[in-house]
Design a protein around this motif. Sequence first.
Motif, short mmCIF file in Angstrom:
data_model
loop_
_atom_site.label_atom_id
_atom_site.label_comp_id
_atom_site.label_asym_id
_atom_site.label_seq_id
_atom_site.Cartn_x
_atom_site.Cartn_y
_atom_site.Cartn_z
N ASP A 74 -51.82 -48.75 29.30
CA ASP A 74 -52.61 -47.96 30.04
C ASP A 74 -53.87 -48.45 30.98
O ASP A 74 -54.52 -47.73 31.71
CB ASP A 74 -53.11 -46.48 29.56
N GLY A 75 -54.22 -49.82 30.50
CA GLY A 75 -55.33 -50.28 31.39
C GLY A 75 -56.41 -50.27 30.64
O GLY A 75 -57.59 -50.60 31.09
N GLU A 76 -56.84 -49.48 29.47
CA GLU A 76 -57.95 -49.02 28.75
C GLU A 76 -58.36 -50.22 28.13
O GLU A 76 -59.61 -50.43 28.07
CB GLU A 76 -57.88 -47.90 28.08
N PHE A 134 -49.73 -64.85 35.97
CA PHE A 134 -49.65 -63.47 35.49
C PHE A 134 -49.81 -62.82 36.86
O PHE A 134 -50.77 -63.07 37.80
CB PHE A 134 -50.49 -63.05 34.60
N VAL A 135 -49.01 -61.72 37.03
CA VAL A 135 -49.11 -60.99 38.25
C VAL A 135 -49.77 -59.57 38.23
O VAL A 135 -49.91 -59.06 37.13
CB VAL A 135 -47.57 -60.53 39.05
N THR A 136 -50.46 -59.26 39.24
CA THR A 136 -51.07 -58.11 39.43
C THR A 136 -50.01 -57.11 39.73
O THR A 136 -48.82 -56.99 40.02
CB THR A 136 -52.08 -57.79 40.66
N GLU A 137 -50.34 -55.55 39.31
CA GLU A 137 -49.27 -54.66 39.25
C GLU A 137 -48.60 -54.35 40.41
O GLU A 137 -47.53 -53.51 40.45
CB GLU A 137 -49.89 -53.27 38.62
N ASN A 138 -48.88 -54.66 41.55
CA ASN A 138 -48.06 -54.69 42.81
C ASN A 138 -47.57 -55.96 43.28
O ASN A 138 -47.47 -56.30 44.63
CB ASN A 138 -48.58 -53.72 43.85
N THR A 139 -47.91 -57.06 42.33
CA THR A 139 -47.53 -58.38 42.74
C THR A 139 -48.30 -58.85 43.94
O THR A 139 -47.74 -59.62 44.99
CB THR A 139 -45.96 -58.71 43.10
N HIS A 166 -54.87 -61.87 31.86
CA HIS A 166 -53.95 -60.68 32.18
C HIS A 166 -54.64 -59.74 33.27
O HIS A 166 -55.97 -59.49 33.46
CB HIS A 166 -53.49 -59.91 30.90
N PRO A 167 -53.94 -58.93 34.02
CA PRO A 167 -54.36 -58.17 34.96
C PRO A 167 -54.76 -56.82 34.29
O PRO A 167 -54.23 -56.26 33.33
CB PRO A 167 -52.96 -58.09 36.03
N GLY A 168 -55.69 -56.24 34.95
CA GLY A 168 -55.89 -54.79 34.75
C GLY A 168 -54.65 -54.04 35.42
O GLY A 168 -54.09 -54.48 36.19
N ARG A 169 -54.45 -52.80 34.73
CA ARG A 169 -53.33 -51.88 35.16
C ARG A 169 -53.89 -50.47 35.23
O ARG A 169 -54.64 -50.29 34.28
CB ARG A 169 -52.04 -52.09 34.54
N GLY A 170 -53.17 -49.73 36.01
CA GLY A 170 -53.59 -48.06 36.04
C GLY A 170 -55.13 -48.07 36.61
O GLY A 170 -55.26 -48.57 37.20
N LYS A 171 -55.90 -47.55 35.52
CA LYS A 171 -57.27 -47.26 35.66
C LYS A 171 -58.00 -48.66 36.08
O LYS A 171 -58.97 -48.84 36.51
CB LYS A 171 -58.13 -46.53 34.68
N SER A 172 -57.56 -49.83 35.28
CA SER A 172 -58.40 -51.10 35.36
C SER A 172 -57.54 -52.06 36.72
O SER A 172 -57.90 -53.15 36.66
CB SER A 172 -58.25 -51.75 33.90
N HIS A 173 -56.67 -51.36 37.45
CA HIS A 173 -55.98 -52.06 38.31
C HIS A 173 -57.10 -52.64 39.46
O HIS A 173 -57.88 -51.73 39.75
CB HIS A 173 -54.97 -51.46 39.21
N GLY A 174 -57.15 -53.95 39.99
CA GLY A 174 -58.04 -54.56 40.77
C GLY A 174 -59.00 -55.42 39.94
O GLY A 174 -59.74 -56.02 40.51
#
Lengths: 654, 204
Positions: free
Chosen positions: A339-341, A165-170, A230-238
């Motif tokens: 939304d990453g929540e 699985f990839v993070t939101e900017n790969t 799975h990756p976090g995204r939006g607020k949980s990106h990182g």
Amino acid sequence: MKILKYGIGLVAAASLMTSCGNAGKDKSGADGALNKNNAEKVYVAPGEHDDYYAFISGGYSGNLLVYGLPSGRMFKEIPVFSQFPTNGYGYSEETTPMLNTSFGFIPWGDSHHPDISQTEGVLDGRWVFINENNTPRIARIDLETFETAEIIEVPNSAGNHSSSFVTENTEYVVAGTRFSVPVPQRDMSIKDYKGEFKGALTFIGVDQETGGMDIDFQLLMPGFNYDLSHPGRGKSHGWFFFTTYNTEEANSLLEVNASQNDKDFIAAVNWKVIEEYVKNGGGTMMPSEYAHNVYDHHTHTATSTMKKEVRTINPTEVPGAVYFLPTPKSPHGCDVSPDGEYIVGNGKLSTDLTVHSFTKMEEAIKNKKFDGEAYGIPILNFDDIHAGSVEKAGLGPLHTEFDDKGNAYTTFFISSEVVKWKLGTWEVVDRKPTYYSVGHLTIPGGNSRQPSGEYMFAMNKITKDRYLPVGPELEHSAQLYDISGEKMELILDFPTHGEPHYAAAIKADVIKDNSRQIYELDENTHKHAVKSENETRVERNGNEVHIYMSTIRSHFSPDNIEGIKVGDKVYFHVTNLEQDFDVPHGFAMIGQKTSELLIMPGQTRTSVWYPEKVGVWPFYCTDFCSALHQEMQGYIRVSPADSDIELSWSLGED
Amino acid sequence: MKLASTIMIIGSALLFGLFLFPLWHVELQAPQYPTGLGMHIHIDGIVGYTKHDINNIDGLNHYIGMKTLPTKDEMWEFTVFPIVVGGMAALGVIIGFFGFFKNSAYKWFMGWFVLMTVLGILGMIDFNAWMTDYGTNLDPNAILKMTDDAGNPLSYKPPLLGSKDILNFTADSFPSLGGVLLGIGMALTFISFFVGKKFNASKS
């Protein structure tokens, strides 16, 4: 005209059968009155294109399948981790390095979870990544050529399942181990598993220009089983979230011994913190051995390099890097809302789904409210992070995907259904049966900030009576649902290939115009390429013979070769001189102990042949290339080893 | 007379468009070529719609024994045409300028038009002759030797203008932007004569 008539006959027969089937038994899952409507929904008229590409894992075929939605038509099988005699992948000299590993050449793989590259949380259609479970590897498939461009082996891993699985900017493609193992590998008693085995979570950096993969770091976690992620995204990106089971650390009869704890964990990994730690020189370079195989579309050749070390990270040495979120009953899928929540733990031995809140998790971490620790990793308090549970939703929840309207869709393996529920209120909105025992499901854009709200398809593990019987061994079945309304509607049933685990789907418009038609001959830098028939020749070097051959409709150059001897090692370097779309040529030599070659326009492929018998032996083109395809053939004279026949070759001479 | 001269200058200057845009195009469509293969015919050479169209047309034509499409060096026309067109365009502009000073220059407008029409017709005859040779002068060892209903060798000559079915292909042959500009330009020079004539008549 006859074909056309039969075609119409078939369509008529098919519709008769459909209507009979519906009258006979209620397995359509749809209202009878709506059938015509549903047929229209999935009908893509001849010559028209589908709206979506679906990249469906080929499971134990080791490959990746390309399908269209909503038609459910299969367009291509892309060879990835397995030899593919259809086009010579893994047989030709150029492609065998792709299947090299630290264990040597491996002809087969078990592909699992495709994921499409992203930019700012949206699918960008540059590449598809897919993991191999058995001999842990990650592959990158180029979406200009729809071919495997790169494969990297993952060391210290076994059962590469919580991948890819990839993070939101790969930034990363992530690979987690399902089976913990001794790290580094050593001779030890299996009974000493507890505390000794490690679970490696591997973060593979991706070059944004080339897509090139390189292991940035490996997090050596306690010896649990890391199932999905799975990756976090939006607020949980990182952040990256991994489900675990077997926190009991059992090493035998896991079906009982790994099912004892009431709660296992979701491991929340703050990769940004670790990235910073690594930038400052953190981590330990551990001697290791893993293959990195890269295919070049100009040389048309793959190279395999053996890497010698990997950066490992001890999670307890990086403050704030990892936390455990207690999650009931051996969770399988680990899914993050658009939304990453919300982080959904699909507790596969339970009837409930557990949803954690990212905001609550951050709050608990900030307040340092821990409920003990495991191997030095803080465990958060279940009640502090719990957002809600979808209760008694079904039996055996496995995976969840999301739509664009705040709904989630979860597969239930045991009760064989997909359940739609609402994020935030946790109430069940709808449920529809699947046929049978669904594993993963896919919504286009599923692992992204922008899922589509049009279609969802379920990939089942059991087929039984869905299609005409074909003996004990069956392909799996998939069902496509229209999810644009409040209730899901089953609109299509189609077979898949191998055992599809996950699939990744994307709007066709994003990638279809990037698809290549040919390889430019003048960009071909293969070291044995010929650019015209004038360059075709045969060279002998001891008992090695190199045949520099070309193909163009409808002949090989040269097509008569003499002076080959028993005991020679003969290389056919075949360049397809065509520069026209969809004019491949094939090459097959009688008695050759390898597969055919299928050579795309502008490409060069090499096949090795060991002539063993004296005689005159034909070769021919295997792809019906033109009206004169049947004429596309040649002869090779094989003389005894001690013969003094001179090497000669020709085309069109009498 | 200023109006007539301006029309004459614009009309003949439009011929320079042939240096920027193709004169003609021939497009081939077949079931196997759903998006078509095609060539732009410029006054100084033939260019494929895409990088490989010319090669692919030649590749298909070898089955029926047609010669390969000529390169710039293989046809004198591709050297002479630019000189003739450039010369005529320049001449037209110069004659047009004369009109500003000399009211009777409108007669030369007609002279230019007649000369250009003759050259144009010669060009078309030459083009047609080449196409006839291209489509009928076939390799006797061709892979496919097709005959018409009367038993004569089939002609693969593309139409000079319009569409024609040849075996599995439909060949379309029509003017391109450069050709259209040429047509408009010549029409304008023709009109300029009458505008000039009318001006002179109203003066006398």
